[in-house]
Scaffold this active site. Structure first.
Site, mmCIF file in Angstrom:
data_model
loop_
_atom_site.group_PDB
_atom_site.id
_atom_site.type_symbol
_atom_site.label_atom_id
_atom_site.label_comp_id
_atom_site.label_asym_id
_atom_site.label_seq_id
_atom_site.Cartn_x
_atom_site.Cartn_y
_atom_site.Cartn_z
ATOM 1 N N ASP A 56 0.857 -1.184 0.000
ATOM 2 C CA ASP A 56 0.000 0.000 0.000
ATOM 3 C C ASP A 56 0.895 1.236 0.000
ATOM 4 O O ASP A 56 1.574 1.528 0.981
ATOM 5 C CB ASP A 56 -0.894 -0.025 1.241
ATOM 6 C CG ASP A 56 -1.964 1.058 1.225
ATOM 7 O OD1 ASP A 56 -1.772 2.077 0.530
ATOM 8 O OD2 ASP A 56 -2.982 0.882 1.931
ATOM 9 N N HIS A 57 0.875 1.970 -1.122
ATOM 10 C CA HIS A 57 1.773 3.119 -1.265
ATOM 11 C C HIS A 57 1.351 4.296 -0.390
ATOM 12 O O HIS A 57 2.093 5.267 -0.248
ATOM 13 C CB HIS A 57 1.845 3.551 -2.735
ATOM 14 C CG HIS A 57 3.200 4.036 -3.136
ATOM 15 N ND1 HIS A 57 4.047 4.701 -2.282
ATOM 16 C CD2 HIS A 57 3.868 3.941 -4.319
ATOM 17 C CE1 HIS A 57 5.167 5.011 -2.899
ATOM 18 N NE2 HIS A 57 5.084 4.552 -4.147
ATOM 19 N N ARG A 58 0.176 4.224 0.216
ATOM 20 C CA ARG A 58 -0.228 5.261 1.163
ATOM 21 C C ARG A 58 0.523 5.098 2.474
ATOM 22 O O ARG A 58 0.732 6.062 3.218
ATOM 23 C CB ARG A 58 -1.729 5.199 1.434
ATOM 24 C CG ARG A 58 -2.616 5.404 0.230
ATOM 25 C CD ARG A 58 -4.072 5.111 0.573
ATOM 26 N NE ARG A 58 -4.246 3.735 1.063
ATOM 27 C CZ ARG A 58 -5.395 3.242 1.510
ATOM 28 N NH1 ARG A 58 -6.470 4.021 1.547
ATOM 29 N NH2 ARG A 58 -5.471 1.998 1.927
#
Length: 410
Positions: A379-381
């Site tokens: 998850d790049h968040r």
């Protein structure tokens, strides 16, 4: 009394009504299974909350319903017990009180054959379109076994073989337009998997990092252990190495709470194992991997995989994972993928096919090594690419030096 679909699994919102185990007018005891339902992870039975008589069935088999929907109703007052003298294992006789029974009116008596079979046997019958009421059970008390179902299917196929051959030999009409050769129902676990995958893909900004791992030393080490009658699967080594890596990089053992704007880090490593079954993908969970030995992980993974393929997992065995793996290497032919994260987790790692390849070593000599590719979606968040690279590098070092990994456990 209303019997409703209740939440039988973490995050469950709906289920498919598969098979009713009772009919309208049946007398049932408390906790007796009434109906089988299919969630996105398992087949479960809904039991009777009390003894009574099935008053009405409100949902059709095959229908998808939301949690809280009333499936059927029970008449729990003035219940007349079934007559033990006239009941048997294959049939039950019960009395349904009529409106004028209290004044000496007639009593309605109904005989219904109750099919005795396990949920897994019923599953086999459903998949082959077999009506269990047409089969005579050979198990204890007249219970229908898996073998009974397969014998019935074989006999049915033999009977229709000549008809099928005649139909194949018959002249066919030409049709210029394309038509479907068969239609598959988009329901049950397949529909639930699709829903969860779409939720993950549209909610999480996926980023996938690829790496290769030299598993030559791991293969040799496993062979050494076998000489001492110690059998540990490669998957068990992968899981333990991941746990050690998650200890160093807890950001990948986390969940994002967007509403509170918080990232929750977990000290417990509950590793989900994606298992391919006839009904679709299911993810049993090995809990507290950080506390378990390689032997314990190996045995638990083997048992959970077997139970998943037999559709016998409990709710507690398929919920609560904090990180998921997918070992597609044994299936063959896979050199890479972009796996979808098991929402609401932060990351997933997939292990691909191992192949022998010539590699240039540190001394510039060429040697044949066993190489495996890995894919890690995250998850790049929550994490950045540099952190993902550091995480996979740590994992690779442990796998390429398995004896060093054991030193990390001391």
């Amino acid at each position: 009394m209303e019997v409703k679909l209740h939440d039988i699994g973490e995050g469950m919102t709906e289920a498919v009504v598969l098979t009713y185990l009772v009919q309208k007018g049946d007398y049932v005891k408390a906790d007796q299974p009434l109906v089988e339902v299919q969630t996105d992870k398992m087949v479960a039975e809904i039991p009777a909350p009390a003894e009574g008589i099935v008053q009405d069935i409100l949902v059709r088999e095959g229908e998808t319903i939301a949690v809280g929907t009333t499936i059927l109703t029970l008449q729990t007052s003035a219940v007349v017990q079934p007559n033990p003298a006239s009941s048997s294992n294959a049939a039950e006789s019960f009395r349904l009180p009529s409106a004028n029974e209290e004044t000496g009116g007639s009593v309605l008596t109904k005989n219904i054959r109750r099919v005795l079979a396990t949920p897994y046997t019923r599953k086999i019958a459903r998949e082959h379109g077999v009506n269990l009421e047409q089969i005579a059970g050979t198990g204890p008390g007249g219970r229908i076994t898996d073998e009974d179902v397969y014998r019935f299917i074989e006999a049915k196929q033999t009977k229709s073989a000549s008809s099928a051959a005649a139909l194949e030999a018959a002249p066919k009409k030409e049709n210029s337009s394309a038509s479907a050769t068969s239609v598959l129902p988009f329901c049950g676990r397949r529909k639930q998997i699709a829903k969860k995958m779409a939720q993950s893909l549209y909610t999480i900004p996926h980023c996938t990092h690829f790496e290769e791992v030299d598993v030559t030393e791991l293969i040799r080490f496993r062979e050494e252990l076998k000489q001492h009658d110690i059998h540990i699967s490669a998957t068990a080594f992968f899981i333990k190495a991941l746990s050690l890596s998650l200890k160093q990089f807890p950001i990948f053992n986390a969940r994002l709470d967007e509403e509170r704007e918080e990232i929750h880090l977990y000290a417990e490593h509950h590793i989900g194992i994606a298992v391919d079954t006839e009904d679709g993908l299911i993810v049993p969970v090995i809990r507290h991997v950080e506390r378990k030995s390689l032997r314990e992980i190996h045995e638990e993974a083997k048992q959970l995989t077997k139970r998943a393929q037999e559709n016998k997992l409990s709710v507690s065995e398929i919920t609560g994972s904090t990180f998921t793996i997918s070992n597609v290497g044994p299936l063959g032919g896979s050199i890479g993928a972009t796996p979808i994260i098991n929402y609401p987790e932060v990351a997933l790692m997939a292990f691909h096919k191992t192949k022998k390849r010539p590699m240039v070593m540190e001394n510039d000599e060429i040697a044949v090594r066993s190489m495996m590719n890995i894919s890690m979606s995250f998850d790049h968040r929550v994490a950045d690419g540099a952190t993902a690279v550091a995480f996979t590098n740590y994992f690779v070092r442990l796998i390429e030096n398995p004896k060093r990994m054991l030193m990390e456990l001391v």
